[in-house]
Design a protein around this motif. Sequence first.
Motif, short mmCIF file in Angstrom:
data_model
loop_
_atom_site.label_atom_id
_atom_site.label_comp_id
_atom_site.label_asym_id
_atom_site.label_seq_id
_atom_site.Cartn_x
_atom_site.Cartn_y
_atom_site.Cartn_z
N ILE A 180 -27.57 -30.03 -19.03
CA ILE A 180 -27.41 -30.17 -17.57
C ILE A 180 -27.36 -31.65 -17.21
O ILE A 180 -26.53 -32.08 -16.40
N LEU A 181 -28.27 -32.42 -17.83
CA LEU A 181 -28.35 -33.85 -17.52
C LEU A 181 -27.03 -34.53 -17.84
O LEU A 181 -26.60 -35.45 -17.13
N ARG A 182 -26.36 -34.07 -18.90
CA ARG A 182 -25.11 -34.72 -19.32
C ARG A 182 -23.96 -34.41 -18.36
O ARG A 182 -22.98 -35.16 -18.31
N ARG A 183 -24.08 -33.32 -17.60
CA ARG A 183 -23.03 -32.95 -16.62
C ARG A 183 -23.26 -33.54 -15.24
O ARG A 183 -22.35 -33.56 -14.42
N ALA A 184 -24.52 -33.97 -14.99
CA ALA A 184 -24.89 -34.32 -13.62
C ALA A 184 -24.84 -35.82 -13.35
O ALA A 184 -24.97 -36.63 -14.27
N ALA A 185 -24.65 -36.16 -12.08
CA ALA A 185 -24.89 -37.54 -11.63
C ALA A 185 -26.38 -37.63 -11.34
O ALA A 185 -26.90 -36.87 -10.53
N ILE A 186 -27.05 -38.56 -12.04
CA ILE A 186 -28.51 -38.59 -12.00
C ILE A 186 -29.01 -39.73 -11.12
O ILE A 186 -28.57 -40.88 -11.26
N PHE A 187 -29.95 -39.39 -10.25
CA PHE A 187 -30.55 -40.36 -9.33
C PHE A 187 -32.07 -40.39 -9.58
O PHE A 187 -32.68 -39.33 -9.75
N VAL A 188 -32.62 -41.59 -9.60
CA VAL A 188 -34.04 -41.73 -9.95
C VAL A 188 -34.72 -42.72 -8.99
O VAL A 188 -34.06 -43.45 -8.25
N GLU A 189 -36.06 -42.70 -9.05
CA GLU A 189 -36.83 -43.63 -8.22
C GLU A 189 -36.85 -45.02 -8.88
O GLU A 189 -36.19 -45.94 -8.43
N TYR A 190 -37.60 -45.17 -9.96
CA TYR A 190 -37.80 -46.46 -10.60
C TYR A 190 -37.50 -46.27 -12.08
O TYR A 190 -38.30 -45.70 -12.81
N PRO A 191 -36.31 -46.70 -12.53
CA PRO A 191 -35.87 -46.36 -13.89
C PRO A 191 -36.89 -46.62 -15.00
O PRO A 191 -37.04 -45.75 -15.88
N PRO A 192 -37.61 -47.77 -14.99
CA PRO A 192 -38.53 -47.99 -16.12
C PRO A 192 -39.58 -46.87 -16.24
O PRO A 192 -40.02 -46.54 -17.35
N GLN A 193 -39.97 -46.30 -15.10
CA GLN A 193 -40.96 -45.22 -15.13
C GLN A 193 -40.30 -43.88 -15.44
O GLN A 193 -40.81 -43.09 -16.24
N THR A 194 -39.13 -43.62 -14.84
CA THR A 194 -38.48 -42.32 -15.02
C THR A 194 -38.00 -42.12 -16.46
O THR A 194 -38.03 -41.00 -16.98
N ARG A 195 -37.60 -43.21 -17.11
CA ARG A 195 -37.12 -43.05 -18.49
C ARG A 195 -38.23 -42.59 -19.42
O ARG A 195 -37.98 -42.01 -20.47
N ILE A 196 -39.47 -42.84 -19.04
CA ILE A 196 -40.62 -42.42 -19.84
C ILE A 196 -41.12 -41.05 -19.41
O ILE A 196 -41.51 -40.22 -20.22
#
Lengths: 346, 346
Positions: free
Chosen positions: A244-260
Amino acid sequence: MTSKLNVVPFVSVDHMMKLVLSVGVERFLTELSAYVEEDFRRWESFDKVARVAAHSPDGVIELMPTSDGTAYGFKYVNGHPKNTRDGRQTVTAFGVLADVANGYPMLLTEMTLLTALRTAATSAVAAKHLARGDARTMAIIGNGAQAEFQALAMKALLGIDHLRLYDIDRWASEKCARNLDGFGFDVITCSGTEEAVDGTDVITTVTAAKQRAAILTDNLVGAGVHINAVGGDCPGKTELHADILRRAAIFVEYPPQTRIEGEIQQLAPDHLVTELWRVIAGEAEGRSSRQQITLFDSVGFATEDFSALRYVRDKIAGTPFFDELDLLADPDEPRDLFGMLLRAAA
Amino acid sequence: MTSKLNVVPFVSVDHMMKLVLSVGVERFLTELSAYVEEDFRRWESFDKVARVAAHSPDGVIELMPTSDGTAYGFKYVNGHPKNTRDGRQTVTAFGVLADVANGYPMLLTEMTLLTALRTAATSAVAAKHLARGDARTMAIIGNGAQAEFQALAMKALLGIDHLRLYDIDRWASEKCARNLDGFGFDVITCSGTEEAVDGTDVITTVTAAKQRAAILTDNLVGAGVHINAVGGDCPGKTELHADILRRAAIFVEYPPQTRIEGEIQQLAPDHLVTELWRVIAGEAEGRSSRQQITLFDSVGFATEDFSALRYVRDKIAGTPFFDELDLLADPDEPRDLFGMLLRAAA
């Protein structure tokens, strides 16, 4: 003491409930969303620090501070999955807002309830910018403590009024439907994820799954859907299948935290994501077409707590919904702290 | 709510004063010192994190967390020198002790007064291990908010009963002498540092000097003296001439912090210092001779606040000196937070 400089306003759980009820839940969520959105828009004015975590075998205790240069806020929050065994909450929280100019706390408040409200408000702000404008139907997968708040925030900001609920424990869905009775929703309780997401415009996943789960699989997600992924919020805990993640346009709050902590921990560390604040500030594109799948990979960030603290601080003025805590020593003469103690004996 | 799991004991400034007075200041300092000493002895069991500071043009707000794996504590403390202009304190503080096993706060307390007490207790613990055993006379240079607490802690732990006071503002010395009347000291108010330190066994420097000062110069320090340097506690703020440091055996709390904040910021980063906890634990030598000059370069560390929180937590049990704060949401069913809110309306 003649001065009131020693006093800090304190909002207890009971007062928070009374404040929310007196304002009205939907209006509270609408107004809180405006604070959240305003702070996302001025994202670059915040001092963003990683949360300070103390890990133990049973859980984690975290301090989440941030500041905009005028006010300073922090939240204390714990996460202890085994707590429910002896009747305690998995997560509890409280927070403090302080004046940067003099360091004095301006507010101490419960934040267990307030965190549920700010999480829902943040989801709705993201959906307002990312979901299709005509979205009216939402599936909620996971009908625990967050579900009703998510529903009401989406109704308040987007006009979502059709809900399709699913939880592995049917009791939770029934509890959610019962609690939302009278709030103007058309609610359908479903017996599976596939049934729940069928034909919906928004899919909110907010389960308590503790491992890499695939609550939502790729085949269930149709074109144009907005996914509001709330439950995957710590290392090793995800809800969406990676496809799903590979098909979607992804929006996040603070990338350094979300990547973890977020769903994107399943992806390569350089996978393209867009910061939500850039969309809100008009610096980045949100949804690019009616067919696009958008995903808000929400993990919760300190600025959202800061927005909530600011809102509560403003909102309690003139209400009876706080106590005055004698938290700060205030001797008449700063150099005579001991004299203050001696005079207390008299 | 039938359960009391939502409640956190809260010690206000007023209750802290009443607690200290009911225990007795000297006994409070003696008992608190035992907690401080115990925690220094098991230093290696602590999770030591650098303080998390938010700096601004007018001051700093810091969170100081630590944990021993069983309990978790943090202190919120600000430092705003200009605050006295509008009747506020330069430094205020409060703290929280929590249970690591479930993340629930066990205590919220004022810490402005408590910090003064723990700082004095820590000074006395250090002096007990470093000053000559027959020390009876102490000079206190700087007679502000800390002075009386320092005097009483040194009396309680070492039997110091002769004081020689000096402050650039004579009012402060007179205030200090007046406050200590009736506590069994022989007090002499002096008109200069040289007069104050003459013939003393211990020299405590605890001024508010904001820059590189030399409150104490090398020629004033005789053989065998123990120097308790409390006032130099942030970058750019020192009290002792560097020549004294070069003659003294130096003992510190946590070297990474003291090298930035303490008197030793004046020395090379590899200048030999001994960690106080090693002396207390019997792993390092303290005073090596009657002639040696010993120096405790104190800046204050999170474990000392932790000890103070532990002590207060133990001490308030069974007393009326705390309130019960409704800080934690406690729904009967964790998944029904919204239902708790709805029921509050009824």
